[in-house]
Design an enzyme around this catalytic site. Structure first.
Site, PDB file in Angstrom:
ATOM      1  N   ARG A 211       0.740  -0.806  -0.093  1.00 41.95           N
ATOM      2  CA  ARG A 211       0.146  -0.074  -0.030  1.00 41.95           C
ATOM      3  C   ARG A 211       1.246   1.271  -0.389  1.00 41.95           C
ATOM      4  NH1 ARG A 211      -2.868  -2.946   4.450  1.00 41.95           N
ATOM      5  NH2 ARG A 211      -4.727  -3.996   3.086  1.00 41.95           N
ATOM      6  N   PHE A 227     -11.493  -4.246  -5.970  1.00 41.62           N
ATOM      7  CA  PHE A 227     -11.379  -4.929  -4.862  1.00 41.62           C
ATOM      8  C   PHE A 227     -10.700  -4.204  -3.694  1.00 41.62           C
ATOM      9  CE2 PHE A 227     -10.569  -7.686  -9.039  1.00 41.62           C
ATOM     10  CZ  PHE A 227     -11.179  -8.150  -9.510  1.00 41.62           C
ATOM     11  N   ASP A 299      -7.211  -5.709  -6.752  1.00 42.26           N
ATOM     12  CA  ASP A 299      -6.159  -7.009  -5.884  1.00 42.26           C
ATOM     13  C   ASP A 299      -6.963  -7.884  -5.557  1.00 42.26           C
ATOM     14  OD1 ASP A 299      -4.802  -7.961  -3.054  1.00 42.26           O
ATOM     15  OD2 ASP A 299      -6.116  -6.604  -2.129  1.00 42.26           O
ATOM     16  N   CYS A 339      -2.859 -13.699  -5.164  1.00 37.17           N
ATOM     17  CA  CYS A 339      -2.256 -14.184  -3.824  1.00 37.17           C
ATOM     18  C   CYS A 339      -3.045 -15.261  -3.746  1.00 37.17           C
ATOM     19  CB  CYS A 339      -3.417 -13.475  -2.756  1.00 37.17           C
ATOM     20  SG  CYS A 339      -5.357 -13.547  -2.479  1.00 37.17           S
TER      21      CYS A 339
HETATM   22  N1  SAH Z   1      -7.476  -4.713  -1.261  1.00 33.81           N
HETATM   23  C1  SAH Z   1      -8.290  -4.338  -0.342  1.00 33.81           C
HETATM   24  C2  SAH Z   1      -7.936  -6.874  -0.122  1.00 33.81           C
HETATM   25  C3  SAH Z   1      -9.207  -7.134  -1.296  1.00 33.81           C
HETATM   26  S1  SAH Z   1      -9.450  -8.248  -0.947  1.00 33.81           S
HETATM   27  C4  SAH Z   1      -7.438  -4.649   0.820  1.00 33.81           C
HETATM   28  O1  SAH Z   1      -6.297  -3.516   0.718  1.00 33.81           O
HETATM   29  O2  SAH Z   1      -8.151  -4.354   2.759  1.00 33.81           O
HETATM   30  C5  SAH Z   1     -10.931  -8.969  -2.148  1.00 33.81           C
HETATM   31  C6  SAH Z   1     -12.170  -7.790  -2.165  1.00 33.81           C
HETATM   32  O3  SAH Z   1     -12.384  -8.355  -2.817  1.00 33.81           O
HETATM   33  C7  SAH Z   1     -13.147  -8.277  -0.758  1.00 33.81           C
HETATM   34  O4  SAH Z   1     -13.768  -7.790  -0.298  1.00 33.81           O
HETATM   35  C8  SAH Z   1     -14.327  -8.981  -1.718  1.00 33.81           C
HETATM   36  O5  SAH Z   1     -15.570  -8.458  -1.167  1.00 33.81           O
HETATM   37  C9  SAH Z   1     -14.132  -8.513  -3.008  1.00 33.81           C
HETATM   38  N2  SAH Z   1     -14.593  -9.409  -4.038  1.00 33.81           N
HETATM   39  C10 SAH Z   1     -14.496 -10.189  -4.367  1.00 33.81           C
HETATM   40  N3  SAH Z   1     -14.887 -10.917  -5.680  1.00 33.81           N
HETATM   41  C11 SAH Z   1     -15.139  -9.688  -6.352  1.00 33.81           C
HETATM   42  C12 SAH Z   1     -15.735  -9.261  -7.656  1.00 33.81           C
HETATM   43  N4  SAH Z   1     -15.929 -10.124  -8.664  1.00 33.81           N
HETATM   44  N5  SAH Z   1     -15.912  -7.741  -7.466  1.00 33.81           N
HETATM   45  C13 SAH Z   1     -15.444  -7.348  -6.198  1.00 33.81           C
HETATM   46  N6  SAH Z   1     -15.378  -7.554  -5.617  1.00 33.81           N
HETATM   47  C14 SAH Z   1     -15.419  -8.699  -5.296  1.00 33.81           C
END
Ligand code: SAH
Length: 395
Positions: A211, A227, A299, A339
């Site tokens: 970050r 995400f 992400d 990940c």
């Molecule tokens: N970038 C964040 C962590 C991401 S975790 C951080 O730094 O804290 C992944 C996220 O993607 C979750 O919040 C989940 O709700 C979301 N997610 C999963 N599949 C998705 C999709 N197809 N479209 C949008 N969001 C999604």
């Protein structure tokens, strides 16, 4: 006859280089009647002891080693391992701008199946196999004594437990019960974290350093945080002078919490467009309407947990990265992550190069990113390296 798991000929090789897993296919037989969760001896086909580990006959990984070689493992081996784990987080512990980090990372810290995350005054603990699960109370009590914390929550809601024959449960373990929401600080930024209901143990601690790396490029940029979960990348990029934010996530609760986290950091004056939706579709819509961005952060959650799911995951990564590359203004920044354990760093880079070719964009990798040092990669256990990221400039 002494209890032991006997390996097929040649299957001791991975153990001699200190890999911590005995896979079910490597087991020739079991001597005696070890019980699920016992510490069991592992012997090679000649009867030589190769090490000791947690036994679970129903698991695809029937033994997870906690010691290698002939010497019997002591029942409180875990105390020494915990002390080492605490010691190796000393820099983070002393850092006044951060009070949330992973204190114990499973096999990498010699404690297979144990995850302990520190969130300010509270710990969140996961035990992911029967052997470690048995030690849960002892470990919680030890940590409660040892560290200046208020309480410990057990967040055992991972599917991994089901595969190991353990129940799914979230429960108070010791000390004061965790409040619904805890304020943590990461690199000087504040976040409200819901330990019991949030994803994983509440917050994605593995991205802390990434970050900061990404945010250095954010000044003046219109940033899409795809995400976004509770907006951690958004807070950092806004804090470093981003001009506007577009946050995309399927979870409305995560988007709402992202908004709260922006206000907590006094960043709510910034234009912020939360979009509840599927990133795959939202990116397509932006492509069709011709909307462009200066910085895109991708992400996604784990698209491939295992090698078997690799093909599908490869298509998923290629798809979102191709779309994101097309949506970037010239000179824009793409920060893209995976990940998935089933996709290694070289493969991920190859996928991005295919996407760049199809998008007809020139992509320069500025930084290769990985998980933070509180999620150490154990060299003898490549499976412990799961997070990879590429921070790129796109023309
Ligand atoms: N970038 C964040 C962590 C991401 S975790 C951080 O730094 O804290 C992944 C996220 O993607 C979750 O919040 C989940 O709700 C979301 N997610 C999963 N599949 C998705 C999709 N197809 N479209 C949008 N969001 C999604």
């Amino acid at each position: 006859m002494k209890e032991a798991v006997v390996l097929k000929e040649g299957k001791e090789k991975s153990l001699t280089i200190r890999h911590p897993w005995v896979l079910s296919g490597a087991v020739k037989g079991v001597r005696g009647q070890p019980r699920r969760g016992d510490l069991v001896r592992v012997v090679d086909h000649k009867g030589n002891t190769q090490g000791w580990g947690f036994y679970n006959p129903i698991s695809p990984i029937p033994v997870r080693l906690v010691s290698w070689g002939n010497a019997p493992v002591l029942p409180d081996f875990w105390k020494e391992a915990l002390e080492k784990a605490i010691f190796s987080r000393e820099l983070l512990e002393k850092d006044p701008s951060t009070n949330a980090y992973r204190l114990v990372y499973s096999e990498s810290d010699g404690l297979p199946g144990l995850i302990v995350d520190r969130f300010n005054d509270f710990l969140v603990l996961q035990t992911l196999n029967p052997g470690m699960d048995r030690l849960k109370i002892q470990i919680a009590e030890y940590l409660m004594e040892r560290l200046p914390i208020k309480g410990i929550l057990e967040k055992n809601d991972s599917d991994v437990r089901q595969r190991e024959g353990l129940p799914i449960q979230t429960a108070h373990l010791t000390g004061s019960p965790t409040p619904d929401s805890i304020e943590i600080m990461e690199n000087g930024y504040l976040f409200n974290v819901d330990l019991a209901k949030g994803q994983k143990t509440g917050f994605y601690l593995d991205q802390r350093e990434n970050r900061a790396a990404v945010a250095r490029y954010a000044e003046g940029k219109e940033v899409m945080d795809a995400f976004s979960y509770t907006g951690a990348f958004s807070v950092y990029t806004a804090g470093q002078g981003a001009a506007a934010l577009i946050r995309v996530d399927t979870s409305q609760d995560a988007l709402d919490r992202g908004r709260q986290n922006l206000s907590l950091n006094k960043l709510s004056h910034l234009p912020d467009e939360p979009i509840r939706g599927n990133v795959f579709q939202v990116l397509r819509k932006f492509r069709d309407t011709g909307r462009y961005f200066d910085m895109i952060i991708l992400d996604p959650p784990k698209l491939a947990a295992t090698k078997a799911q690799r093909d599908k995951a490869t298509r998923g990564y290629k798809d979102i990265n191709l779309l994101a590359l097309k949506l970037l203004n010239p000179g824009g920044i793409l920060a893209t992550f995976s990940c998935s354990g089933g996709i290694d760093a070289a493969t991920f880079e190859r996928i991005l190069s295919w996407a760049a070719k199809d998008a007809r964009r020139k992509v320069q990798v500025l930084h290769r990113l990985s998980q933070g040092p509180d999620h150490p990669v154990l060299l003898s256990f490549p499976e412990s390296a799961y997070l990879k990221g590429l921070l790129c400039q796109v023309d």
